[in-house]
Structure formats: structure tokens, C-alpha cells
Design a protein around this motif. Structure first.
Motif, mmCIF file in Angstrom:
data_model
loop_
_atom_site.group_PDB
_atom_site.id
_atom_site.type_symbol
_atom_site.label_atom_id
_atom_site.label_comp_id
_atom_site.label_asym_id
_atom_site.label_seq_id
_atom_site.Cartn_x
_atom_site.Cartn_y
_atom_site.Cartn_z
ATOM 1 N N ASN A 140 10.272 8.382 -2.519
ATOM 2 C CA ASN A 140 9.862 6.974 -2.533
ATOM 3 C C ASN A 140 8.398 6.766 -2.935
ATOM 4 O OD1 ASN A 140 8.446 7.813 -0.283
ATOM 5 N ND2 ASN A 140 9.791 6.790 1.181
ATOM 6 N N GLY A 141 7.677 7.845 -3.239
ATOM 7 C CA GLY A 141 6.291 7.721 -3.676
ATOM 8 C C GLY A 141 5.271 7.525 -2.569
ATOM 9 N N THR A 142 5.708 7.561 -1.303
ATOM 10 C CA THR A 142 4.760 7.382 -0.203
ATOM 11 C C THR A 142 3.619 8.388 -0.322
ATOM 12 O OG1 THR A 142 6.414 6.465 1.287
ATOM 13 C CG2 THR A 142 4.483 7.430 2.324
ATOM 14 N N LEU A 143 2.398 7.897 -0.148
ATOM 15 C CA LEU A 143 1.193 8.703 -0.284
ATOM 16 C C LEU A 143 0.574 8.964 1.083
ATOM 17 C CD1 LEU A 143 -0.296 6.526 -3.163
ATOM 18 C CD2 LEU A 143 0.798 8.759 -3.439
ATOM 19 N N HIS A 144 0.328 10.216 1.391
ATOM 20 C CA HIS A 144 -0.326 10.616 2.637
ATOM 21 C C HIS A 144 -1.682 11.189 2.262
ATOM 22 C CE1 HIS A 144 3.423 10.422 5.055
ATOM 23 N NE2 HIS A 144 3.968 10.702 3.885
ATOM 24 N N THR A 159 0.422 5.337 2.639
ATOM 25 C CA THR A 159 0.633 4.192 1.762
ATOM 26 C C THR A 159 2.071 4.215 1.274
ATOM 27 O OG1 THR A 159 -1.675 4.360 1.058
ATOM 28 C CG2 THR A 159 -0.207 2.960 -0.270
ATOM 29 N N LYS A 160 2.841 3.202 1.680
ATOM 30 C CA LYS A 160 4.259 3.117 1.331
ATOM 31 C C LYS A 160 4.448 2.182 0.138
ATOM 32 C CE LYS A 160 5.612 4.093 6.012
ATOM 33 N NZ LYS A 160 6.312 3.706 7.202
ATOM 34 N N PRO A 161 5.631 2.255 -0.508
ATOM 35 C CA PRO A 161 5.902 1.322 -1.610
ATOM 36 C C PRO A 161 5.649 -0.117 -1.155
ATOM 37 C CG PRO A 161 7.594 2.999 -1.533
ATOM 38 C CD PRO A 161 6.752 3.190 -0.298
ATOM 39 N N GLY A 162 5.030 -0.914 -2.034
ATOM 40 C CA GLY A 162 4.663 -2.286 -1.697
ATOM 41 C C GLY A 162 3.233 -2.393 -1.203
ATOM 42 N N GLU A 163 2.600 -1.236 -0.930
ATOM 43 C CA GLU A 163 1.213 -1.202 -0.482
ATOM 44 C C GLU A 163 0.359 -0.551 -1.578
ATOM 45 O OE1 GLU A 163 2.405 -0.572 4.229
ATOM 46 O OE2 GLU A 163 1.546 1.102 3.114
ATOM 47 N N ILE A 164 -0.945 -0.586 -1.406
ATOM 48 C CA ILE A 164 -1.872 0.002 -2.374
ATOM 49 C C ILE A 164 -2.789 0.985 -1.648
ATOM 50 C CG2 ILE A 164 -3.776 -0.442 -3.996
ATOM 51 C CD1 ILE A 164 -1.269 -1.656 -5.041
ATOM 52 N N LEU A 165 -2.899 2.203 -2.190
ATOM 53 C CA LEU A 165 -3.882 3.156 -1.684
ATOM 54 C C LEU A 165 -5.209 2.849 -2.359
ATOM 55 C CD1 LEU A 165 -4.869 5.700 -0.218
ATOM 56 C CD2 LEU A 165 -4.019 7.039 -2.159
#
Length: 182
Positions: A140-144, A159-165
């Protein structure tokens, strides 16, 4: 390469590892042992390419470089191949990038290799003094995003989909998880 790997006796030295040259598989050296993984999937490579594209201009503006799949010498005999790194000035003709030149290291978590990225490499990167570690979930592309604290990392953000890192170090960049996915 197969004959060289399977016909080898005892622990691998860094010199023997580097003598393998370029291979179809991703071959990493961890304290005398080779860690061999198959070529990444198209999904993995798409994420890597999109992430590099998102970081290209911010790294240039900061006087840094963003590179995919290069040897990083964490210490003698310990050479992983991270999916992506942001470095300071380096010699582009050297076989290895030194850990001291790496500002951020990124791994895209492969389902078959998740423990290596989440435990082994995380420990090794922190011990080598690399300040920032970014883990990307393929599904899902979640960024840690992790920052080094002593000899280990502490999670700074998820940062999950729909959010911005919003990266502020080592470069200023905005990364949207869904833009990394095919």
C-alpha cells in the motif's frame, strides 16, 4: 557465479565477495555469509523508481545524490545493497559507498524478505551510524521513517495512503505513498 558460490569453502572475505562482480541476483555480504535474493518484482522496482524520481530534485538542491541498489560498506565484511540511498559527495567509480557518506537509507519491504529489512538491516544500518532509515510497504506504499537514536532507530512517523510525508532532513521533500504505487 553459481559455481563460485557453491564451490566456496568457509566464510567469505570482502575481497572474494567483490570479485564476484555484477550478478543477476542481489548478493549481499553479512559477516562472512552471502545473502542472495532474486531480482526484485516489477512492483518493487516501480516503487523504487518513483521514490528516486520524487527525491531527485530535492537531493540535487541540497548538494546530495540519490542512488538505487548500490553496495554500502557498513564496516569491513558487511556490505548490503539497499534499495535506495541519499549520499553526500562520493567517488562514483568506487565499488562501495561508505556508510559515513550515507544520509538516508531506504528499503522496500519484500514479503519474502520482511524480517531482513525490519530487523537485521535496521540493526546494521543504525550500528553503522546512518541517521535516517525509510521503510516502504509494497502492498500500500505506507512509509515508516526512523531516526537513529544511539545504536538503534526510533520511529519518527508513519505515512499512509492519503497522507503526505514531509521530509525535512536530510532533504526537504514531500512524498505521497499512493504516487509510488503502480
Amino acid at each position: 557465479m553459481t559455481a563460485a558460490v557453491f564451490g566456496h569453502d568457509g566464510p567469505w572475505t570482502e575481497e572474494e565477495y567483490l570479485a564476484l562482480g555484477e550478478t543477476q541476483q542481489r548478493v549481499e555480504l553479512f559477516d562472512g555469509s552471502l545473502h542472495v535474493t532474486p531480482a526484485p518484482t516489477p512492483r518493487h522496482q516501480n516503487i523504487s523508481g518513483e521514490l528516486r524520481a520524487a527525491l531527485r530534485i530535492p537531493t540535487r538542491e541540497a548538494g546530495l545524490h540519490v542512488l538505487e541498489a548500490v553496495n554500502v560498506r557498513l564496516r569491513p565484511g558487511r556490505i548490503p545493497i539497499p534499495d535506495l540511498v541519499i549520499t553526500g559527495p562520493i567517488d562514483f567509480d568506487e565499488l562501495n559507498v561508505e556508510a559515513s557518506d550515507v544520509r538516508l537509507v531506504c528499503e522496500i519491504i519484500s514479503p519474502s524478505n520482511a524480517a531482513t529489512d525490519k530487523v537485521l538491516k535496521m540493526h546494521y544500518y543504525a550500528a553503522a551510524g546512518i541517521e535516517w532509515y525509510l521503510l516502504v510497504e509494497q502492498e500500500n506504499g505506507t512509509l515508516h521513517l526512523y531516526r537513529r537514536h544511539g545504536s538503534h532507530y526510533r520511529e519518527q512517523s508513519v505515512t499512509k495512503p492519503g497522507e503526505i510525508l514531509e521530509l525535512t532532513e536530510p532533504v526537504r521533500a514531500r512524498i505521497s505513498p499512493e504516487e509510488l504505487l503502480p
